[in-house]
Write an enzyme that holds these catalytic residues in place. Sequence first.
Site, PDB file in Angstrom:
ATOM      1  N   SER A 167       0.829  -1.192   0.000  1.00 21.95           N
ATOM      2  CA  SER A 167       0.000   0.000   0.000  1.00 21.95           C
ATOM      3  C   SER A 167       0.875   1.259   0.000  1.00 21.95           C
ATOM      4  CB  SER A 167      -0.952  -0.035   1.203  1.00 21.95           C
ATOM      5  OG  SER A 167      -2.123   0.679   0.933  1.00 21.95           O
ATOM      6  N   LYS A 219     -18.909  19.168   3.729  1.00 30.64           N
ATOM      7  CA  LYS A 219     -17.935  19.352   4.796  1.00 30.64           C
ATOM      8  C   LYS A 219     -17.846  18.087   5.651  1.00 30.64           C
ATOM      9  CE  LYS A 219     -15.117  21.216   7.736  1.00 30.64           C
ATOM     10  NZ  LYS A 219     -13.700  21.351   7.387  1.00 30.64           N
TER      11      LYS A 219
END
Length: 339
Positions: A167, A219
Amino acid sequence: MDALQSIGIFAAQTFLILFAILAVIITIAMLASKAGHKSEIQVELLHKKYKNFRHLLKSHTLTKSERKDLKKKLKEERKNQDKESREQEKKIFLIDFEGDIKASAVENLREEVTAVLTTATPQDEVVVRVESPGGMVHGYGLAASQLLRVREKGIPLTVCVDKVAASGGYLMSVTANKILCAPFAIVGSIGVVAQVPNVHRALKKFDVDYKEYTAGEYKRTVSLLGEITAKGEEKFKEQLEDTHVLFKSFVHKFRPSMNLAEVATGEYWYGEQAIAKGLVDEIRTSDDYLLGLSEKHQIVKVKYEHHESLSDKLTGIIGKAFKKGSLSIIEELETRRFL
């Protein structure tokens, strides 16, 4: 009167104890301010270390006369060594990166890379031993950017993976001109994951209201305490996919011949499998690679050490109790994405 006297004695004893504690704190603070910071670059010459190993073992397997001849021979070699050509030969700079979930080692990495770039030239080589299962996107993005500084200077960059570079660790590795991998080391895992615990139903069950006020449609997409809506969840998945696209684009930029559709599934592979898929270039341990290089080249291991002052340690302990900036503990839990 006796009662008042007892209270007075107790108050005096309490005051003395508090005064003693305060005096200790002030003394520690004064010592801490004098201690200051200590940061330094440490250098180890591995080619000399390997050479010493060889001489030590030889000296224990030879006869007394043979040891004497060997000692004389080594002395002559040192005497006849051309110092000028030694300085001009290719040098190998070695850096170790041991990653955690936050890629905390990037703070040392940036200093180590800077130190190497003050000396290394395109005729040299930088070897980075990467050890990491991945972690937070921005941390490993910065770590990869630090390695790119080497490559952009035209200095050959080799990454060695002895155990795992998955990763985020693999994101770093692909910046190299060459990736070496141990037979059973783990590489790949080109994917993105985010985990968000949600206790909204539990709060609702116990009639606990939770209200959150935001400005901006997205948000907050999903949250720890609030209700996860279908719209918010869809946007959150879209953001994850965008991050995955960036990850894949970065890998493709440096390893264009690799079949990205086959390997960018989030799966990981062992070394022998990885080389067949083009994830790495050679099956070889870092020890074997460095030992081979040491026969002809200098190997300079560079390590940055930062020692915190006592005041920093005290401040750090206190600081962990409070979140710095405007990001709360809840926000941090909700915004983490991992490579």
